[in-house]
Design a protein around this motif. Sequence first.
Motif: not given
Length: 734
Positions: A650-659
């Motif tokens: 399983s996996g994910k692409s990158d994402f922002y950590y914070s608003d």
Amino acid sequence: MFNSKPSYFTASPTLSLTRAPLALAIAVALSTPAFAQTEALDKSDPDKDMEIMVVTADFRGASLEKMPSSITVIDAQKIQDESAQHFEDLLNSIANVNWSGGSSRPKYFQIRGVGEQEQYQGAPNSSVGYIIDDIDLSGIGMVSSMYDLQQVEVLRGPQGTRYGANALAGLIYLKSNDPTDVFEHGAEVSLGDDDLRTFSGFSSGPVTDSGKLLYRVSLQQHQQNGYRDNLFLGRDDTNNRDEFSGRVKLRWYATDDLQLDLTVLHADFDNGYDVWSLTNSPKQTTSDEPGVDSQRTTGAGFKVTYSGAELFELTSLTSFANTDHHYSYDGDWSNSAYWAAKQCTDDGIQFSSCQYDYFWDKTGQRKTLSQEFRLSSTEQGRIFAESTDWLLGVYAMNLQEDNQLYSEYNTFADEVLDSEYEATNYALFGQLDTDLGSQYALSVGLRLEQRNSHYSDTNQDDFDPSETMWGGHIALSKMLNDSHNAYLRVARGYKAGGFNMTLPVELNDKKEFDTETLYNYEIGLKSHWLAGLVDTNLALFYMDRQDQQVAASLQDPNKPQRFILFTENAGSSNNYGAELDATWYATDNLQLYSSLGWLETAYGNYQYQDKYGTDVDLTGRDLAHSPHFTYSLGGTYRANSGWFTNLNLSGKSDFYYSDSNDSRSEPYTIVNARVGYEASTWSAYLWGRNLFDEEYGVRGFYFGNEPDSGWAEKQYIRYGDPRQLGVTVNVKFM
């Protein structure tokens, strides 16, 4: 058949089988001729029972394939096949679901990009509902052992009709196994590296000879060190997990028309919290005051079902939960000796050593009590020429939470705050499910909810907001043929507004924020292909968020150790994407399954000022913890001789950590496996999680936490669990 698959698993360098002996052994097992020569399962054979997934979170317990909504159901077999001990072990395999790793176990979730990343103060207000056996634990869902569970259900999109204000983004529902009318008993032991020790057991059966009173008891004690070596203290258990879960269920068939179900849950998670490092080390820390993340919850659910009336069935749901939680962390992420060896600059003056010591600590007590009554039509009670099932219900919930916050900076009390919060919700809801003929079905639901709340604290903040909200859904479905069911769904969800406590004077205009509403437009297709050998659930969605609530934080330039936390409303925004779940019953012995999530998110019109007063415009940027792609792929093979193999990734692409900043994660893929032997009354397994020891971030910050650098901003990352290997043995007997 499967002999053509190895190229998939070896195509990526990150999945090289030379990096893990266990993975190599599994690959060899999967490539044997016996694996490829098993016979296909003929699911069209009427003598073979087709598996029917029932969504228990629904009012009537409808089958998954007939539910006009995007839902993932993970059954007990898959939980066992993937060696899942905690809900955390399943999260990465669910499309368009993410979680924030600011705690020892996941309790802050995001569905389709909507959800909280943390909660450092009181006044809980969740976007994602979290319920265990009808006991509401939204916002405190870390006590989620997978032992003796019947299934996990994830309902995406607003659940306004069924669950109201706590389910703006969706709902996570855990359903445990019910008592049985025959005796069943079992025990399980797991041992592994990181000093893992898990002991579990259950017992179920009739209490009386008449079989009208049944029981089920399940217990689990889980312990491990927590994957961190504290170099300063010379310990490997400062991030330990010490988790007890117990459940007792009673079912009494009082009469032919009256069924009573009682569930009592007790969980005591006494975990450490020592995961942050100034050097971003995934396995080493240097804190002198490691934190804790503990939660003790005792809850009960009481369900009464009366079916003696001709036209309707009466259901009463009563639930109660009492939780004590404690969360603390070493805010300087190091120790006095480390800082004393550093040179610091303050207002242009350089000092030969730094004095920096910060510790943050909060304890809380939460109580929830809810009552729901609902009437649902029987077959004889249908209306409109017997074409329509109806349901009508009322609901009330009271939540009380007291918090005690204390933080210490350089041995002096930095912040002391005691707060009290209470919220009471009343709701009236109804639903009509109509057979329109020609294989069309229409479902219409509506919920009206009144929320009254009160907050006060020792800083003289005092709020008494109240509001009336509404949500619901309209769903039209069409059975195209015996194998395909299409649907169109429009749902409206809501999340109550609120207030921000302890704000400085210059932010007085942000004291309160408004209710958020979410319109979700969804089209889906649930299908059986190749005479039932392949099942797929596909959903496309578009979300219109109005008065989007955004969690913001500012580092106080005068006190760099402190952050100003507040929620405010951004302009309307739109999320859209798709989910696909697929299962292929390739042979009698082999099952393959996968999920894929695609998500596009964006802030509405939103600008804020950073700690230096500079304007920052996030309009159009991706939301935090919202990867564009989430994916999983797995397979289970059971030989007729009893040998078992499961391999999943399983996996994910990158994402922002914070608003509040542009810090981002790295994309990652995690590979897990399990091999073993299964007999009629016992089984034994060798398993591994994160086989290739992938370093993946689950929470990140970007701020200044090092006085020797003049509090220069820097990215800090909390990493997920590294590789772990273990063995499990279980026995079952009647």
